[in-house]
Scaffold this motif. Structure first.
Motif, PDB file in Angstrom:
ATOM      1  N   VAL A  11       0.845  -1.194   0.000  1.00  0.00           N
ATOM      2  CA  VAL A  11       0.000   0.000   0.000  1.00  0.00           C
ATOM      3  C   VAL A  11       0.882   1.245   0.000  1.00  0.00           C
ATOM      4  O   VAL A  11       1.795   1.366   0.813  1.00  0.00           O
ATOM      5  CB  VAL A  11      -0.942   0.006   1.224  1.00  0.00           C
ATOM      6  N   THR A  12       0.592   2.159  -0.915  1.00  0.00           N
ATOM      7  CA  THR A  12       1.340   3.417  -0.992  1.00  0.00           C
ATOM      8  C   THR A  12       0.518   4.625  -0.544  1.00  0.00           C
ATOM      9  O   THR A  12       1.072   5.656  -0.215  1.00  0.00           O
ATOM     10  CB  THR A  12       1.843   3.652  -2.439  1.00  0.00           C
ATOM     11  N   ASP A  13      -0.804   4.476  -0.542  1.00  0.00           N
ATOM     12  CA  ASP A  13      -1.703   5.555  -0.118  1.00  0.00           C
ATOM     13  C   ASP A  13      -2.840   4.939   0.689  1.00  0.00           C
ATOM     14  O   ASP A  13      -3.889   4.579   0.139  1.00  0.00           O
ATOM     15  CB  ASP A  13      -2.240   6.297  -1.342  1.00  0.00           C
ATOM     16  N   PRO A  14      -2.650   4.797   2.015  1.00  0.00           N
ATOM     17  CA  PRO A  14      -3.656   4.126   2.848  1.00  0.00           C
ATOM     18  C   PRO A  14      -5.040   4.762   2.788  1.00  0.00           C
ATOM     19  O   PRO A  14      -6.042   4.049   2.798  1.00  0.00           O
ATOM     20  CB  PRO A  14      -3.072   4.215   4.262  1.00  0.00           C
ATOM     21  N   ALA A  15      -5.124   6.076   2.710  1.00  0.00           N
ATOM     22  CA  ALA A  15      -6.425   6.743   2.671  1.00  0.00           C
ATOM     23  C   ALA A  15      -7.197   6.359   1.403  1.00  0.00           C
ATOM     24  O   ALA A  15      -8.407   6.143   1.457  1.00  0.00           O
ATOM     25  CB  ALA A  15      -6.250   8.253   2.753  1.00  0.00           C
ATOM     26  N   GLN A  16      -6.540   6.252   0.281  1.00  0.00           N
ATOM     27  CA  GLN A  16      -7.184   5.846  -0.967  1.00  0.00           C
ATOM     28  C   GLN A  16      -7.453   4.349  -0.970  1.00  0.00           C
ATOM     29  O   GLN A  16      -8.503   3.896  -1.424  1.00  0.00           O
ATOM     30  CB  GLN A  16      -6.299   6.223  -2.171  1.00  0.00           C
ATOM     31  N   TYR A  17      -6.521   3.559  -0.436  1.00  0.00           N
ATOM     32  CA  TYR A  17      -6.655   2.100  -0.451  1.00  0.00           C
ATOM     33  C   TYR A  17      -7.876   1.628   0.327  1.00  0.00           C
ATOM     34  O   TYR A  17      -8.512   0.650  -0.034  1.00  0.00           O
ATOM     35  CB  TYR A  17      -5.384   1.452   0.105  1.00  0.00           C
ATOM     36  N   VAL A  18      -8.224   2.334   1.382  1.00  0.00           N
ATOM     37  CA  VAL A  18      -9.388   1.940   2.183  1.00  0.00           C
ATOM     38  C   VAL A  18     -10.671   1.965   1.351  1.00  0.00           C
ATOM     39  O   VAL A  18     -11.583   1.177   1.600  1.00  0.00           O
ATOM     40  CB  VAL A  18      -9.506   2.786   3.476  1.00  0.00           C
ATOM     41  N   LEU A  19     -10.735   2.798   0.340  1.00  0.00           N
ATOM     42  CA  LEU A  19     -11.910   2.809  -0.540  1.00  0.00           C
ATOM     43  C   LEU A  19     -12.048   1.467  -1.260  1.00  0.00           C
ATOM     44  O   LEU A  19     -13.155   0.961  -1.439  1.00  0.00           O
ATOM     45  CB  LEU A  19     -11.820   3.953  -1.549  1.00  0.00           C
ATOM     46  N   TYR A  20     -10.912   0.888  -1.654  1.00  0.00           N
ATOM     47  CA  TYR A  20     -10.919  -0.441  -2.283  1.00  0.00           C
ATOM     48  C   TYR A  20     -11.349  -1.495  -1.279  1.00  0.00           C
ATOM     49  O   TYR A  20     -12.210  -2.327  -1.572  1.00  0.00           O
ATOM     50  CB  TYR A  20      -9.531  -0.753  -2.844  1.00  0.00           C
ATOM     51  N   ARG A  72     -17.359  -6.361 -14.231  1.00  0.00           N
ATOM     52  CA  ARG A  72     -17.384  -4.897 -14.238  1.00  0.00           C
ATOM     53  C   ARG A  72     -17.288  -4.363 -12.816  1.00  0.00           C
ATOM     54  O   ARG A  72     -16.563  -3.406 -12.539  1.00  0.00           O
ATOM     55  CB  ARG A  72     -18.671  -4.415 -14.915  1.00  0.00           C
ATOM     56  N   GLU A  73     -17.991  -5.024 -11.896  1.00  0.00           N
ATOM     57  CA  GLU A  73     -18.010  -4.559 -10.498  1.00  0.00           C
ATOM     58  C   GLU A  73     -16.621  -4.628  -9.863  1.00  0.00           C
ATOM     59  O   GLU A  73     -16.204  -3.698  -9.177  1.00  0.00           O
ATOM     60  CB  GLU A  73     -18.986  -5.397  -9.659  1.00  0.00           C
ATOM     61  N   TYR A  74     -15.912  -5.740 -10.104  1.00  0.00           N
ATOM     62  CA  TYR A  74     -14.572  -5.835  -9.497  1.00  0.00           C
ATOM     63  C   TYR A  74     -13.606  -4.869 -10.173  1.00  0.00           C
ATOM     64  O   TYR A  74     -12.790  -4.241  -9.495  1.00  0.00           O
ATOM     65  CB  TYR A  74     -13.993  -7.253  -9.533  1.00  0.00           C
ATOM     66  N   GLN A  75     -13.702  -4.718 -11.479  1.00  0.00           N
ATOM     67  CA  GLN A  75     -12.798  -3.797 -12.165  1.00  0.00           C
ATOM     68  C   GLN A  75     -13.013  -2.363 -11.685  1.00  0.00           C
ATOM     69  O   GLN A  75     -12.057  -1.591 -11.580  1.00  0.00           O
ATOM     70  CB  GLN A  75     -12.939  -3.926 -13.682  1.00  0.00           C
ATOM     71  N   GLN A  76     -14.251  -2.017 -11.351  1.00  0.00           N
ATOM     72  CA  GLN A  76     -14.508  -0.697 -10.763  1.00  0.00           C
ATOM     73  C   GLN A  76     -13.836  -0.586  -9.395  1.00  0.00           C
ATOM     74  O   GLN A  76     -13.223   0.424  -9.079  1.00  0.00           O
ATOM     75  CB  GLN A  76     -16.007  -0.437 -10.644  1.00  0.00           C
ATOM     76  N   ALA A  77     -13.965  -1.633  -8.571  1.00  0.00           N
ATOM     77  CA  ALA A  77     -13.318  -1.628  -7.256  1.00  0.00           C
ATOM     78  C   ALA A  77     -11.803  -1.559  -7.411  1.00  0.00           C
ATOM     79  O   ALA A  77     -11.129  -0.794  -6.703  1.00  0.00           O
ATOM     80  CB  ALA A  77     -13.720  -2.874  -6.458  1.00  0.00           C
ATOM     81  N   ALA A  78     -11.249  -2.337  -8.334  1.00  0.00           N
ATOM     82  CA  ALA A  78      -9.806  -2.336  -8.559  1.00  0.00           C
ATOM     83  C   ALA A  78      -9.326  -0.957  -9.005  1.00  0.00           C
ATOM     84  O   ALA A  78      -8.205  -0.554  -8.686  1.00  0.00           O
ATOM     85  CB  ALA A  78      -9.426  -3.401  -9.579  1.00  0.00           C
ATOM     86  N   GLY A  79     -10.164  -0.230  -9.714  1.00  0.00           N
ATOM     87  CA  GLY A  79      -9.816   1.131 -10.110  1.00  0.00           C
ATOM     88  C   GLY A  79      -9.589   2.032  -8.910  1.00  0.00           C
ATOM     89  O   GLY A  79      -8.780   2.961  -8.970  1.00  0.00           O
ATOM     90  N   LEU A  80     -10.270   1.755  -7.811  1.00  0.00           N
ATOM     91  CA  LEU A  80     -10.072   2.529  -6.584  1.00  0.00           C
ATOM     92  C   LEU A  80      -8.695   2.258  -5.977  1.00  0.00           C
ATOM     93  O   LEU A  80      -8.163   3.088  -5.249  1.00  0.00           O
ATOM     94  CB  LEU A  80     -11.153   2.186  -5.556  1.00  0.00           C
TER      95      LEU A  80
END
Length: 100
Positions: A11-20, A72-80
């Motif tokens: 993880v390089t950005d914990p605040a963004q990673y939590v969205l995933y 599509r749903e996972y690819q959207q999550a992976a985009g986060l």
């Protein structure tokens, strides 16, 4: 035959990673995925250094594991996760239990 996602994540950005991490588990569940390990204590015994997080997700079949990843749903999550972590994800087919 069961199948497993095995992911190693730094993880390089914990605040963004939590969205995933807040969105992906619902997608896994849609495809019958069950989290078996998610970032707990780990130690590299051989090979490369231990990643920050190791994740194992069990699916009832290889086809379900692939369908989940390609959805599509996972690819959207992976985009986060993009830009918030470096991840290696593989899908591996299970095997019959080995005894004795």
């Amino acid at each position: 035959m069961k199948a497993y996602w095995i992911a190693h994540v730094d993880v390089t950005d914990p605040a963004q990673y939590v969205l995933y991490t807040q969105s992906a588990p619902a997608v896994f569940a849609q495809y019958g995925g069950r989290l078996l390990a998610r970032g707990g204590r780990s130690q590299a015994m051989e090979g490369r250094a231990t990643p920050q997080r190791s994740v194992v997700i069990e699916f009832d079949s290889y086809a379900q594991a692939q369908a989940c990843y390609q959805s599509r749903e996972y690819q959207q999550a992976a985009g986060l996760r993009a830009g918030a972590a470096r991840a290696e994800v593989i899908i591996v087919e299970g095997c019959e239990a080995v005894t004795g």
